[in-house]
Design a protein around this motif. Sequence first.
Motif, PDB file in Angstrom:
ATOM      1  N   GLU A  73      10.086 -10.737  22.034  1.00 48.60           N
ATOM      2  CA  GLU A  73       8.689 -11.129  21.780  1.00 48.60           C
ATOM      3  C   GLU A  73       7.487 -10.349  22.738  1.00 48.60           C
ATOM      4  O   GLU A  73       8.081 -10.352  24.017  1.00 48.60           O
ATOM      5  CB  GLU A  73       8.388 -12.686  21.610  1.00 48.60           C
ATOM      6  CG  GLU A  73       9.153 -13.358  20.547  1.00 48.60           C
ATOM      7  CD  GLU A  73       8.596 -13.008  19.272  1.00 48.60           C
ATOM      8  OE1 GLU A  73       7.210 -12.882  18.960  1.00 48.60           O
ATOM      9  OE2 GLU A  73       9.203 -13.224  18.234  1.00 48.60           O
ATOM     10  N   PRO A 216      12.158  -4.784  14.532  1.00 46.49           N
ATOM     11  CA  PRO A 216      11.055  -6.231  14.903  1.00 46.49           C
ATOM     12  C   PRO A 216       9.704  -5.650  15.022  1.00 46.49           C
ATOM     13  O   PRO A 216       8.600  -6.045  14.348  1.00 46.49           O
ATOM     14  CB  PRO A 216      11.506  -7.003  15.607  1.00 46.49           C
ATOM     15  CG  PRO A 216      12.403  -6.231  16.599  1.00 46.49           C
ATOM     16  CD  PRO A 216      13.326  -5.183  15.642  1.00 46.49           C
ATOM     17  N   TYR A 217       9.492  -4.420  15.650  1.00 46.79           N
ATOM     18  CA  TYR A 217       8.296  -3.706  16.131  1.00 46.79           C
ATOM     19  C   TYR A 217       8.353  -2.218  15.563  1.00 46.79           C
ATOM     20  O   TYR A 217       8.462  -1.608  16.647  1.00 46.79           O
ATOM     21  CB  TYR A 217       7.844  -4.209  17.430  1.00 46.79           C
ATOM     22  CG  TYR A 217       7.574  -5.405  17.881  1.00 46.79           C
ATOM     23  CD1 TYR A 217       6.702  -6.190  17.558  1.00 46.79           C
ATOM     24  CD2 TYR A 217       8.907  -6.291  18.139  1.00 46.79           C
ATOM     25  CE1 TYR A 217       6.197  -7.536  18.237  1.00 46.79           C
ATOM     26  CE2 TYR A 217       8.894  -7.666  18.713  1.00 46.79           C
ATOM     27  CZ  TYR A 217       7.620  -8.129  18.638  1.00 46.79           C
ATOM     28  OH  TYR A 217       7.374  -9.443  18.952  1.00 46.79           O
ATOM     29  N   ARG A 284      16.129  -6.115   8.060  1.00 47.60           N
ATOM     30  CA  ARG A 284      15.042  -6.832   8.695  1.00 47.60           C
ATOM     31  C   ARG A 284      13.931  -7.124   7.424  1.00 47.60           C
ATOM     32  O   ARG A 284      13.965  -6.194   6.437  1.00 47.60           O
ATOM     33  CB  ARG A 284      14.251  -6.101   9.671  1.00 47.60           C
ATOM     34  CG  ARG A 284      13.392  -6.795  10.386  1.00 47.60           C
ATOM     35  CD  ARG A 284      13.852  -7.662  11.547  1.00 47.60           C
ATOM     36  NE  ARG A 284      14.447  -6.534  12.592  1.00 47.60           N
ATOM     37  CZ  ARG A 284      15.327  -7.054  13.530  1.00 47.60           C
ATOM     38  NH1 ARG A 284      15.244  -8.144  13.930  1.00 47.60           N
ATOM     39  NH2 ARG A 284      16.024  -5.996  14.300  1.00 47.60           N
ATOM     40  N   HIS A 286      10.002  -7.828   6.288  1.00 52.09           N
ATOM     41  CA  HIS A 286       8.480  -7.374   6.795  1.00 52.09           C
ATOM     42  C   HIS A 286       7.843  -7.506   5.488  1.00 52.09           C
ATOM     43  O   HIS A 286       8.209  -7.454   4.318  1.00 52.09           O
ATOM     44  CB  HIS A 286       8.425  -6.036   7.226  1.00 52.09           C
ATOM     45  CG  HIS A 286       9.000  -5.671   8.665  1.00 52.09           C
ATOM     46  ND1 HIS A 286       9.000  -6.510   9.697  1.00 52.09           N
ATOM     47  CD2 HIS A 286       9.897  -4.622   9.044  1.00 52.09           C
ATOM     48  CE1 HIS A 286       9.397  -6.174  10.856  1.00 52.09           C
ATOM     49  NE2 HIS A 286      10.306  -5.050  10.365  1.00 52.09           N
ATOM     50  N   GLU A 378       2.700  -3.317  16.562  1.00 49.39           N
ATOM     51  CA  GLU A 378       2.739  -4.791  16.453  1.00 49.39           C
ATOM     52  C   GLU A 378       3.913  -5.210  15.385  1.00 49.39           C
ATOM     53  O   GLU A 378       4.277  -4.356  14.476  1.00 49.39           O
ATOM     54  CB  GLU A 378       1.427  -5.562  15.872  1.00 49.39           C
ATOM     55  CG  GLU A 378       1.199  -5.126  14.638  1.00 49.39           C
ATOM     56  CD  GLU A 378       0.661  -3.831  14.166  1.00 49.39           C
ATOM     57  OE1 GLU A 378       0.325  -3.519  12.912  1.00 49.39           O
ATOM     58  OE2 GLU A 378       0.440  -2.970  14.899  1.00 49.39           O
ATOM     59  N   LYS A 379       4.388  -6.401  15.128  1.00 50.61           N
ATOM     60  CA  LYS A 379       5.085  -7.079  14.314  1.00 50.61           C
ATOM     61  C   LYS A 379       4.257  -6.883  12.863  1.00 50.61           C
ATOM     62  O   LYS A 379       3.303  -7.534  13.069  1.00 50.61           O
ATOM     63  CB  LYS A 379       5.566  -8.427  14.586  1.00 50.61           C
ATOM     64  CG  LYS A 379       6.618  -9.058  13.683  1.00 50.61           C
ATOM     65  CD  LYS A 379       7.055 -10.294  14.163  1.00 50.61           C
ATOM     66  CE  LYS A 379       7.985 -10.373  15.347  1.00 50.61           C
ATOM     67  NZ  LYS A 379       8.649 -11.483  15.690  1.00 50.61           N
ATOM     68  N   TYR A 381       2.408  -7.483   9.727  1.00 53.69           N
ATOM     69  CA  TYR A 381       1.761  -8.969   9.263  1.00 53.69           C
ATOM     70  C   TYR A 381       0.838  -8.305   7.938  1.00 53.69           C
ATOM     71  O   TYR A 381       0.549  -7.497   7.780  1.00 53.69           O
ATOM     72  CB  TYR A 381       1.049  -9.586  10.326  1.00 53.69           C
ATOM     73  CG  TYR A 381      -0.401  -9.007  10.850  1.00 53.69           C
ATOM     74  CD1 TYR A 381      -1.502  -9.419  10.172  1.00 53.69           C
ATOM     75  CD2 TYR A 381      -0.383  -7.801  11.658  1.00 53.69           C
ATOM     76  CE1 TYR A 381      -2.768  -8.733  10.536  1.00 53.69           C
ATOM     77  CE2 TYR A 381      -1.506  -7.203  12.035  1.00 53.69           C
ATOM     78  CZ  TYR A 381      -2.774  -7.687  11.449  1.00 53.69           C
ATOM     79  OH  TYR A 381      -3.907  -7.047  11.710  1.00 53.69           O
TER      80      TYR A 381
END
Length: 397
Positions: A73, A216-217, A284, A286, A378-379, A381
């Motif tokens: 994270e 993840p990023y 993953r 997203h 960033e992750k 969103y």
Amino acid sequence: MAPSVSDIKEQPAQSNEDSIQQIKGTFKKDVPLPPAPARARLEKAGINYKEGYPFYPEPPKYKQEVAQIRAEERGYVDPGSRADPEKKALFGAAKEVKNLSRHIGTEIIGLQLKDLNDKQKDELALLIAERTVVFLRDQDLSPQQQKKLGEYYGVVEVHPQVPQVPGVPGVTLIWADARAALGDKKGANPFPADRSFRLAYPSGTFGWHADLDHEPYPPGVTHLHQDSVPEVGGDTLWASGYAAYDKLSPTFRKLIDGLNGIYRSAHAYLDKENPDAPPSFVTRVHPLVRTHPATGWKSLFLNRGHTVGIEGLDKAESDAILNYLFNVYERNVDIQIRWHWTPGTSALWDNRIANHTVSWDYEGEFGRHGTRVSSLAEKPYFDPKSKSRREALGLGP
């Protein structure tokens, strides 16, 4: 029944066990010297290209290992969010700034990337976020300087599997001769073993993709510097995710806003918990539509290369929606830009809001050689209050 992430994780791929062993021994293989312009650049940077070039990292064997790479994270502040919207420091130092089309692509003339101050770097990040891809020719830029700029824009991705510049982790080589040394197995080299004019990419695909969207990023600013290119051919094409989203009807946008896509890795790996099973991909989840933190605009975040499903939908439903959206990206030429490279050119694009592909019309006959640095952002969103680009700019429906 709707496909789950675990279902898609188990999709088999060609075995890469042999190719893993092959990579470990690639220093013994005959890799040709880089093209002359690349050699001159590397010599100036103090990089030995005559021995141990390129560097082949030992790839991870199991997909569980890959899933944990850069998974910790962390927060992220987009440099573009700090920038002067008018970009006075950046534009004031350039000889010329020209948009190459209405929706995507800008060229800056008369600036050296290595000389930018922090204010100009922030403004460049905002320009990339607004225009998707920015080009600068005649750059005097070493791999080390390219990496330093990448570190300003985020954590530099160090790819676990592809050839790199020795001594400069995170500077990936875009060089077909280096990729060819990995062999023809899908686990090591995603291109067809018999790559040709007729089948430059796997059958039924045309190379359109975004980079590392299974992470993840995933990357934000991605910087490709080409030091050696064909005089004719080898162009790169980009398509705007903002404009692709704006192509959709308001009802269709409401349908996909808030949905999650399922994204797979480019390479397949063994399963540590079931080592006898065939290799499979890391996946993953997203948002299918993501919000850009600097512009606040919505973008389609998907691509034919790596987006394999929509969470919660049956495969037939998911395929119907995704294939339509892939075509929006790939077939609307008014939201694309095609760039012809010249030696020493840099292209910086925002991987969060773009698809790209390469025209293989040069058929590998010229040693196209470049270096790439990807800065993780960033992750992903989705902000339901965010607007589309045309809505935000008042451009109409």
